[in-house]
Design a protein around this motif. Structure first.
Motif, PDB file in Angstrom:
ATOM      1  N   SER A 112      50.491 -35.676  24.905  1.00 41.33           N
ATOM      2  CA  SER A 112      49.770 -36.945  25.003  1.00 41.33           C
ATOM      3  C   SER A 112      49.936 -37.743  23.723  1.00 41.33           C
ATOM      4  N   THR A 113      49.902 -39.053  23.865  1.00 42.02           N
ATOM      5  CA  THR A 113      49.900 -39.955  22.718  1.00 42.02           C
ATOM      6  C   THR A 113      48.512 -40.572  22.570  1.00 42.02           C
ATOM      7  N   ILE A 114      47.974 -40.493  21.374  1.00 41.73           N
ATOM      8  CA  ILE A 114      46.745 -41.191  21.013  1.00 41.73           C
ATOM      9  C   ILE A 114      47.097 -42.054  19.805  1.00 41.73           C
TER      10      ILE A 114
ATOM     11  N   GLU B 110      58.920 -43.778  15.672  1.00 35.64           N
ATOM     12  CA  GLU B 110      58.315 -43.964  16.981  1.00 35.64           C
ATOM     13  C   GLU B 110      57.307 -45.116  16.976  1.00 35.64           C
ATOM     14  N   GLU B 111      57.154 -45.730  18.135  1.00 36.91           N
ATOM     15  CA  GLU B 111      56.054 -46.657  18.335  1.00 36.91           C
ATOM     16  C   GLU B 111      54.751 -45.860  18.393  1.00 36.91           C
TER      17      GLU B 111
ATOM     18  N   ASP C 276      61.829 -31.923  20.254  1.00 34.77           N
ATOM     19  CA  ASP C 276      61.566 -32.855  19.161  1.00 34.77           C
ATOM     20  C   ASP C 276      61.843 -34.241  19.721  1.00 34.77           C
ATOM     21  N   ASN C 277      60.772 -35.012  19.934  1.00 36.95           N
ATOM     22  CA  ASN C 277      60.929 -36.297  20.610  1.00 36.95           C
ATOM     23  C   ASN C 277      61.058 -37.468  19.647  1.00 36.95           C
ATOM     24  N   THR C 278      61.339 -37.198  18.384  1.00 35.73           N
ATOM     25  CA  THR C 278      61.538 -38.283  17.431  1.00 35.73           C
ATOM     26  C   THR C 278      62.827 -39.029  17.756  1.00 35.73           C
ATOM     27  N   ARG C 279      62.847 -40.303  17.443  1.00 40.12           N
ATOM     28  CA  ARG C 279      63.985 -41.160  17.835  1.00 40.12           C
ATOM     29  C   ARG C 279      65.334 -40.644  17.333  1.00 40.12           C
ATOM     30  N   PRO C 280      65.437 -40.144  16.098  1.00 46.61           N
ATOM     31  CA  PRO C 280      66.766 -39.686  15.662  1.00 46.61           C
ATOM     32  C   PRO C 280      67.225 -38.407  16.343  1.00 46.61           C
TER      33      PRO C 280
END
Length: 314
Positions: free
Chosen positions: A149-151, A160-161, A211-215
């Motif tokens: 989840s994103t909070i 990331e946004e 690992d869901n980071t953009r890079p």
């Protein structure tokens, strides 16, 4: 021993042997792989395999989604309980959902009434509840359900946004009626989704995660002494850029890790004996076209035959 006695003994021995062979055949387990098809509004799709490498489609949908605001079913995760009941959870909403779907079955054909589990209802700003993964903890006789989840503005982020900076949360249950309060499961210091708990032996667990980071947006492993962590010794990624949705299958003395290579628009797999060294086995596997993020369990021949008889060819 007289000839008649010897003949009777041989007949009895052959009968017992034949019965044992039939029993072994009936007790043989087959692999079942849950899945969905984009745009995820139809429900549960299934594939099966005898060897864990080559998969045949059973089609779908076997369970149309009925809960959640969006009425979709993504990322169906299933585990078999000690009583033979299969428990399944899934993503019900791409955005805006504060929980996940749940249903149970004995045979993947007839299902319990679907439930919506509002596991993040206490978080007014939560953006999503993605890819719930269910794990049976045989040490504590409980089910652990983890999800991403994103909070916004809760954690440090990289590129990331704020609405795409995930952490993993969890709840536990023994009966799918009462659930423990939601708690933080994993805060590795970066955006993380699609985590899968693997028990290697007592007090020895691996966590396969994205690992869901953009890079990065690839898959790695961490280790712990409990299915709830803490997790440490994070590995280097073993998958390519734009991969996600891992699920793990035990194959003798090694493990197979399947994952969705959505960048390459295909499914891939690696094998490992220690979760430290990984061997690509793409040339050894085959999956149905369109197969998406799910998990692997086992079913009896009786259940598989019934599934084939109820195969959905849509």
């Amino acid at each position: 021993m007289k000839i008649t006695e010897r003949t009777s003994f041989i007949k009895i021995a052959l009968f017992v042997l034949g019965s044992l062979m039939l029993s072994c055949q009936s007790e043989k387990e087959y692999y079942i792989f849950t899945s969905f098809r984009e745009p995820a509004d139809e429900g549960l799709y299934l594939a099966y395999s005898e060897d864990g490498y080559h998969w045949e489609s059973l089609g779908g949908p076997f369970l149309p989604p009925k809960v959640g605001k969006s009425h979709i079913m993504r990322d169906p995760s299933v585990v078999k309980g000690p009583d033979g009941t299969y428990h399944m959870v899934w993503t019900t909403d791409w955005r805006g959902g504060k929980g996940f779907g749940y249903a149970s079955t004995q045979d993947f054909v007839d299902w319990s009434e679907q439930q919506f589990i509002p596991a993040m209802a206490h978080e007014p700003d939560v953006v999503n509840v993605w890819a719930p993964e269910i794990f049976y903890d045989d040490e504590e006789d409980r089910y652990i359900i983890i999800w991403a989840s994103t909070i916004p503005f809760r954690y440090e982020k990289g590129e990331e946004e704020e609405r795409n900076n995930h952490r993993m949360y969890y709840t536990t249950t023994k009966d799918f009626k009462d659930f423990t309060p939601t708690k933080l499961f994993l805060e590795p210091g970066f955006s993380v989704i699609d985590a899968v708990i693997v028990k290697r032996k007592k007090d020895d667990y691996a966590l396969v995660l994205k690992d869901n980071t953009r890079p990065n947006r690839n898959i790695q492993v961490a280790f712990g002494k409990s299915p709830l962590g803490p997790w440490k010794d994070y590995s280097e990624p073993f998958s390519d850029f734009l991969t996600e949705g891992p699920t793990v299958l035990k194959d003798g003395d090694k493990w197979l890790i399947y994952f969705d290579s959505y960048g390459a628009k295909t499914y891939q797999a690696v094998s490992t004996a220690d979760f430290k060294t990984f061997t690509n086995i793409d040339d050894q596997i085959s999956l149905p076209e369109g197969h998406k993020h799910g998990t692997i369990s086992t079913v009896s021949k009786e259940v598989l035959d019934n599934l084939k008889a109820n195969a959905k060819t849509k």
